[in-house]
Design an enzyme around this catalytic site. Structure first.
Site, short mmCIF file in Angstrom:
data_model
loop_
_atom_site.label_atom_id
_atom_site.label_comp_id
_atom_site.label_asym_id
_atom_site.label_seq_id
_atom_site.Cartn_x
_atom_site.Cartn_y
_atom_site.Cartn_z
N ASP A 31 0.86 -1.20 0.00
CA ASP A 31 0.00 0.00 0.00
C ASP A 31 0.89 1.24 0.00
O ASP A 31 2.09 1.15 0.21
CB ASP A 31 -0.93 -0.01 1.23
CG ASP A 31 -2.25 0.72 0.95
OD1 ASP A 31 -2.24 1.74 0.21
OD2 ASP A 31 -3.29 0.27 1.46
N TYR A 139 -15.23 5.59 -13.48
CA TYR A 139 -14.94 4.57 -12.47
C TYR A 139 -15.48 3.21 -12.91
O TYR A 139 -14.77 2.20 -12.90
CB TYR A 139 -15.58 5.00 -11.15
CG TYR A 139 -15.20 4.17 -9.95
CD1 TYR A 139 -14.04 4.46 -9.24
CD2 TYR A 139 -16.01 3.13 -9.51
CE1 TYR A 139 -13.70 3.72 -8.11
CE2 TYR A 139 -15.67 2.38 -8.39
CZ TYR A 139 -14.52 2.68 -7.70
OH TYR A 139 -14.18 1.95 -6.59
N LYS A 143 -13.48 -0.18 -14.30
CA LYS A 143 -13.69 -1.47 -13.62
C LYS A 143 -14.07 -2.55 -14.63
O LYS A 143 -13.57 -3.68 -14.57
CB LYS A 143 -14.80 -1.34 -12.56
CG LYS A 143 -14.42 -0.51 -11.33
CD LYS A 143 -13.46 -1.24 -10.41
CE LYS A 143 -13.26 -0.52 -9.08
NZ LYS A 143 -12.16 -1.11 -8.28
N ARG A 206 -29.60 2.13 -2.23
CA ARG A 206 -28.35 1.41 -2.41
C ARG A 206 -28.38 0.13 -1.58
O ARG A 206 -29.21 -0.04 -0.69
CB ARG A 206 -27.17 2.29 -1.97
CG ARG A 206 -26.91 3.48 -2.86
CD ARG A 206 -26.37 3.03 -4.21
NE ARG A 206 -26.16 4.16 -5.10
CZ ARG A 206 -27.07 4.66 -5.90
NH1 ARG A 206 -28.30 4.16 -5.92
NH2 ARG A 206 -26.78 5.67 -6.70
#
Lengths: 311, 311
Positions: A31, A139, A143, A206
């Site tokens: 990371d 985005y 993906k 959602r």
């Protein structure tokens, strides 16, 4: 088994790391920086580096049997501001990662995709994996492209990718930058006495998944001998107003806390409703989400309160 | 109306330029080099430049009403050798082109995608536009990503894109590099007395479209007030062995010509059968292919013979 956990110091990654350690799986985290809310874990190896630096990634892959890739340089709400940066930071680095995996004969990868953006505006409710992919944000487009490169590597070179199309994860250790994760953002701002804003009338729905349930699914996917795309959500829908009501309930009795969101105009890229059909993951991984929204928000609020007091 | 024709000096582009001129549409071609087989056309404006050079493209867009984008830096058979170059050369340049179109308020674009690669291995025969997109080559993955960025611009900013998913175009002015276009390659090599190779047993089936029919469709799409994805093929399938038979027929009576292909092992990225369902383009554009395979191969052979003699 040893796993390279890319993005292992992030919100989701930190829970996946916990889960891997509990399963006795050796973990090397890659990371850019250490976890912001915890000290480094004693039994985990940390390599600090940038995913766009091929040499660093290649070195970090030495001796591992599998990869879990959770890192992203963008979030859905900002990716359209600079799609070229999105492509360079995420797509190209993923393609290079796959090339290195092929070169070093590492077959297994679990990749975190996005159930909220790859389908675009869903035409079914809930949305299953076979739903057409019509992303309307950079985005989501990136993906989808990464998923396709993984499928291509599967077809041509025997890679075993598992793509997890995650819904909206929330829970302890979610940051408070305010660009992603309505539950974390609202709880943090409320704990600090800051106002909360909602885009639209709060009716958009959602699929919120408690982060530890998602982490459990990542590890279940890693340890199963299959490949393919899987939705990774709770399978249940909640509106933004449902979230507001639950946050109001957990914060109501707190002295000095005032939760009173302000409603602002909706955003053009917000899809009205996305709830994932998770029957495929339930079946193939014998996995099920365990923490419902009430309990999950309570746990998250406890963590936010403790952490904000310690700041 | 004035059109910026990107890739207008290529094989397909040269026919689109002819067709635009015949329709009385003003043409500015943007390409890296002039046509290899013809002198510049008298009524066409030429701008030489590179699509990855944003400033050059922006300058070339000045004063145009629409864009036709036919350029590609890769072909299906080689794109997997360097997917990162494919992404940089094609995807990023297309995204920048869309950003410039938005900035200059140019709404209309016709984009040449790939009916042979975006669907992957088809599960229906013929393949309609709603078939899932499961590309297994970098070429196809990048085409899908570009299509998605165009759909996103349509959804968020009112772009009017028409995506033409072309099958296998052939005809006069197809190059003889041998990396794309079996008909042109075989005819050229035969005219020069060189041997011809076939990957696999010749049973794979493709949808071959005569290049002028495809050019007519590009211009029909440009002059129609609609947007969306359209298959652009002949709607009929022909096997490689069918092509071999037809080439044998047109070359049989030529003195000194010996057409005798050698069969080599198949390639893992070759899809067994792709035939496009073209009913949507027929209906929306009142267009139909006019030149069948027999006539098309005869015309192409005439052109190859004349051109190779002039070399």
């Amino acid at each position: 088994m040893k796993v390279l956990l890319i993005g292992g110091c992030g919100f989701i990654g930190s829970h996946v790391a916990d889960c891997l350690v509990e399963h006795g799986i050796a973990v090397r985290i890659f990371d850019r920086r250490l976890e912001p809310f915890r000290d480094p874990l004693p039994r985990v190896e940390y390599v600090m580096g940038d995913l766009t630096d091929t040499a660093q990634v290649f070195e970090a892959m030495s001796g591992v049997d599998a990869v879990i890739h959770l890192a992203s340089t963008t979030v859905p709400s900002t990716s359209n501001l600079d799609p070229v940066a999105d492509i360079k930071g995420n797509l190209i680095s993923a393609v290079r990662l796959l090339e290195m995996m092929r070169a070093t004969d590492i077959r297994k990868i679990v990749y975190l995709s996005s159930g909220g953006t790859v389908y675009g505006i869903p035409t079914t409710d809930p949305v299953a994996e076979a739903h057409p992919l019509n992303p309307i944000s950079s985005y989501g487009i990136v993906k989808v492209a990464i998923e396709n490169y993984m499928q291509m590597e599967n077809h041509l070179h025997g890679l075993q990718p598992i793509v997890l199309r995650a819904s909206n994860p929330y829970g302890p250790r979610q940051g408070h930058g305010g660009i992603q994760g309505i539950i974390g953002t609202h709880l943090w701002r409320t704990a600090r006495g800051e106002g909360v804003e909602i885009w639209g009338d709060g009716s958009i729905v959602r699929d919120f998944i408690y982060v530890r349930d998602l982490a459990d699914l990542c590890v279940a996917a890693l340890t199963t001998d299959t490949s393919g795309c899987y939705n990774a959500g709770s399978g249940a829908g909640a509106s933004i107003n449902d979230i507001v009501d639950r946050i109001r309930a957990v914060t109501a009795d707190e002295p000095g806390i005032n939760f009173d969101p302000v409603y602002k105009p909706g955003r053009s890229f917000d899809v009205p409703r996305v709830v994932l059909d998770i029957s495929k993951a339930r079946r193939d991984f014998r996995w099920a989400p365990k923490v419902d929204l009430k309990e999950g928000i309570e746990r998250t609020w406890e963590w936010v309160k403790q952490t904000s007091r310690a700041d």
